[in-house]
Design an enzyme around this catalytic site. Sequence first.
Site, PDB file in Angstrom:
ATOM      1  N   LYS A  53      32.803  11.244  77.083  1.00  0.00           N
ATOM      2  CA  LYS A  53      33.339  11.219  78.447  1.00  0.00           C
ATOM      3  C   LYS A  53      33.231  12.607  79.088  1.00  0.00           C
ATOM      4  O   LYS A  53      32.709  12.768  80.180  1.00  0.00           O
ATOM      5  CB  LYS A  53      34.803  10.770  78.418  1.00  0.00           C
ATOM      6  CG  LYS A  53      35.515  10.885  79.747  1.00  0.00           C
ATOM      7  CD  LYS A  53      37.023  10.795  79.568  1.00  0.00           C
ATOM      8  CE  LYS A  53      37.733  11.034  80.876  1.00  0.00           C
ATOM      9  NZ  LYS A  53      37.556   9.952  81.849  1.00  0.00           N
ATOM     10  N   SER A 474      51.241   1.772  95.753  1.00  0.00           N
ATOM     11  CA  SER A 474      51.097   3.201  95.493  1.00  0.00           C
ATOM     12  C   SER A 474      50.559   3.933  96.719  1.00  0.00           C
ATOM     13  O   SER A 474      49.801   3.371  97.513  1.00  0.00           O
ATOM     14  CB  SER A 474      50.172   3.432  94.300  1.00  0.00           C
ATOM     15  OG  SER A 474      48.945   2.797  94.509  1.00  0.00           O
ATOM     16  N   GLU A 525      55.345   4.723  94.492  1.00  0.00           N
ATOM     17  CA  GLU A 525      55.159   4.804  93.038  1.00  0.00           C
ATOM     18  C   GLU A 525      54.850   6.217  92.494  1.00  0.00           C
ATOM     19  O   GLU A 525      54.079   6.369  91.559  1.00  0.00           O
ATOM     20  CB  GLU A 525      54.067   3.818  92.573  1.00  0.00           C
ATOM     21  CG  GLU A 525      54.348   2.372  93.005  1.00  0.00           C
ATOM     22  CD  GLU A 525      53.241   1.377  92.612  1.00  0.00           C
ATOM     23  OE1 GLU A 525      52.497   1.644  91.661  1.00  0.00           O
ATOM     24  OE2 GLU A 525      53.138   0.322  93.271  1.00  0.00           O
ATOM     25  N   HIS A 736      38.653   1.012  97.763  1.00  0.00           N
ATOM     26  CA  HIS A 736      37.846   1.643  96.719  1.00  0.00           C
ATOM     27  C   HIS A 736      36.856   2.643  97.305  1.00  0.00           C
ATOM     28  O   HIS A 736      36.210   3.383  96.587  1.00  0.00           O
ATOM     29  CB  HIS A 736      37.084   0.592  95.920  1.00  0.00           C
ATOM     30  CG  HIS A 736      38.004  -0.417  95.293  1.00  0.00           C
ATOM     31  ND1 HIS A 736      38.395  -1.554  95.951  1.00  0.00           N
ATOM     32  CD2 HIS A 736      38.636  -0.425  94.100  1.00  0.00           C
ATOM     33  CE1 HIS A 736      39.220  -2.241  95.175  1.00  0.00           C
ATOM     34  NE2 HIS A 736      39.394  -1.574  94.049  1.00  0.00           N
TER      35      HIS A 736
HETATM   36  N1  GLN Z   1      51.386  -1.831  92.976  1.00  0.00           N
HETATM   37  C1  GLN Z   1      50.206  -1.310  92.378  1.00  0.00           C
HETATM   38  C2  GLN Z   1      49.640  -0.180  93.231  1.00  0.00           C
HETATM   39  O1  GLN Z   1      49.673  -0.242  94.389  1.00  0.00           O
HETATM   40  C3  GLN Z   1      49.157  -2.370  92.217  1.00  0.00           C
HETATM   41  C4  GLN Z   1      47.933  -1.845  91.538  1.00  0.00           C
HETATM   42  C5  GLN Z   1      46.928  -2.888  91.184  1.00  0.00           C
HETATM   43  O2  GLN Z   1      46.935  -3.942  91.742  1.00  0.00           O
HETATM   44  N2  GLN Z   1      46.060  -2.599  90.267  1.00  0.00           N
HETATM   45  O3  GLN Z   1      49.112   0.766  92.722  1.00  0.00           O
END
Ligand code: GLN
Length: 800
Positions: A53, A474, A525, A736
């Site tokens: 990695k 998040s 989060e 993304h």
């Molecule tokens: N609640 C999470 C976030 O927003 C959901 C992440 C996910 O769906 N992989 O990061």
Amino acid sequence: MKPPNPSDFPCSSSPPTSRPPHPPALLPRSTVQGKMASHIVGYPRMGPKRELKFALESFWDGKSSAEDLEKVATDLRSSIWKQMSEAGIKYIPSNTFSYYDQVLDTTAMLGAVPERYSWTGGEIGLSTYFSMARGNATVPAMEMTKWFDTNYHFIVPELGPSTKFSYASHKAVSEYKEAKALGIDTVPVLIGPVSYLLLSKPAKGVEKSFSLLSLLGSILPIYKEVVAELKAAGASWIQFDEPTLVKDLDAHELAAFSSAYAELESALSGLNVLIETYFADIPAESYKILTSLSGVTAYGFDLIRGAKTLDLIRSSFPSGKYLFAGVVDGRNIWADDLAASLSTLQSLEAVAGKDKLVVSTSCSLMHTAVDLVNETKLDDEIKSWLAFAAQKVVEVNALAKALAGQKDEAYFAANAAALASRKSSPRVTNEEVQKAAAALKGSDHRRATNVSTRLDAQQKKLNLPVLPTTTIGSFPQTVELRRVRREYKAKKISEEEYVSAIKEEISKVVKIQEELDIDVLVHGEPERNDMVEYFGEQLSGFAFTANGWVQSYGSRCVKPPIIYGDVSRPNPMTVFWSKMAQSMTSRPMKGMLTGPVTILNWSFVRNDQPRFETCYQIALAIKKEVEDLEAAGIQVIQIDEAALREGLPLRKSEHAFYLDWAVHSFRITNCGVQDTTQIHTHMCYSNFNDIIHSIIDMDADVITIENSRSDEKLLSVFREGVKYGAGIGPGVYDIHSPRIPSTEEIADRINKMLAVLDTNILWVNPDCGLKTRKYTEVKPALTNMVSATKLIRTQLASAK
Ligand code: GLN
Ligand code: ZN
């Protein structure tokens, strides 16, 4: 002899060989000399400390040269081969190393480079290879998708009638030679030609109905060239991985196996040919075809996930062929039950014949962690229950030796003792949890009223505008945040300092959302590094490794928690932060939990009870959290089930059972809340047309779901007339990508949704959490999302 204890071996690359001190005098020569019949399907490539990695990422960043990268790769390969050789393994795989992915390696071998990479022929170098894997400044990467039901992702070949094939990567041969130069004769591994084609997709512009299998005649000549070169280099065995044989294939697909291997037969003559299958039971029809393929001399089966395959083998196995029995689990981290495996193997000796039975792993070991030696965080008791890849190699060899009459009694006794300690350990069993989970079986858990009644009750309380806006949970995870968490964990800052830093972050995120005028808020989060680890660390029955990494894709690895015992929740896990966040705003603040199915699917799971039992236990723990959040005044609770879809078994016949307990587990978490408490769930994939009825059956009040990356495939299910009465938020933009979507673009997306979904159930939100994005991307994107929503609201109001 002292049993091999992983911690006794200072060097991870040379595990114990468990050889008896003196060759037993009375055994026949052939079993004393030479290696016992043992085989490893494949081995992790990343290295015990993720050396590959770091080498890859440094090369990609331009911080090191191709030679530096190659050096790391060569060293890793040689240490892996030596390790297996020293452990006594007879059939050692080569060409299971990869700079990125073994399917991409096959694409390179076949010269099937999509046109957009402007490759002009010759041997494919690192630059073309990594462009296909990761994209480059001008061209996007090839698509990536999950490797069967694992968490590994492969690069999907893009093929069509005009794809030109040529022998363009000699990697399989050069790796074989490289091992040979070290004095190790290996079994070169290739992805079989039929699985390769069945894992491909039609290239852009090619009809969706194009038959990929029609390309068999074009790729087989290249396979023949590779085989000829391997033979010339001295190979005496070859392994073709054909895992698609465990899927439900139609007659046409099955026929392709027969014709492919008939076509290869003469090229393969003089070689022992192993066809390796894994990940599930092989259907009876496919087993018949497989075991009658021409030119094939050996068959490998996963006997961990393929318990029914054992019956097929017992009822008929072709005489004179080798049976590679995958008894050591390649997808989990538990020490093998050696006595049980030995007895299975002994029963198979009668089927295949003593000299044709080979002990193997259930699949490549790349799906398990690398080496227990590097575990510093786990205590000795738990460690004694585990075996990572390096330890599994030793297990395979110990079984092969036992089968050959050289059982290492001390090693077997130590294994039996470890198993017994696991079985009786009070750390594993919690009677109360067992009873509560057992009581759930066969019963149903649903909220008292139906979703439309609940939505009405919730709306009275929440008073949200039409098309409510929200985000998935998040917010950007800054370097500073990571530092705070790290320092708190390392006890470098006090709890007080930590709480105040997180509080400040939450308050910043709340303020941003209020300024943006988002309707249902999240706390962002900031206290979580990972959506499963955060909960696992607070639940009992979970253990965490320091280096238990498993490759997910390319250079990315995940470190799944280990669920070793009955799961319970000693204390509330999120209430403190959620309450704090809610106190900062008058808008509804979502409580944010990870659902039981996702926690299960992203962990190494116990093998001493069915998966659903573990899932029910987690569901009960999450249920307590849901109820505590409700009691603390949280009116909207999101329970993420990001990984529900990926747990779907490979065989269709097993789907209904899985979906039944998975959906039931989700409902258990929230069946006890009041009508006025709004339950959300979130899913990270859009391709759910085939399981839409299970999703409806989850009975969440609102579901937010990925949608924008997949050309709105998701919406087609509603176009086809499926009735969805709950709230739904198909993502309006792709998180993304760093690209900022315009207001018009988002408005356009919302309008498309309104064409198939009722106005009163539609929510507006991004595709997924914003954790990996920067504030400079998140703020303008959300600004546009809110203005697009307001624009449509005005249009809707004036249309009335
Ligand atoms: N609640 C999470 C976030 O927003 C959901 C992440 C996910 O769906 N992989 O990061
Ligand atoms: Zn998501």
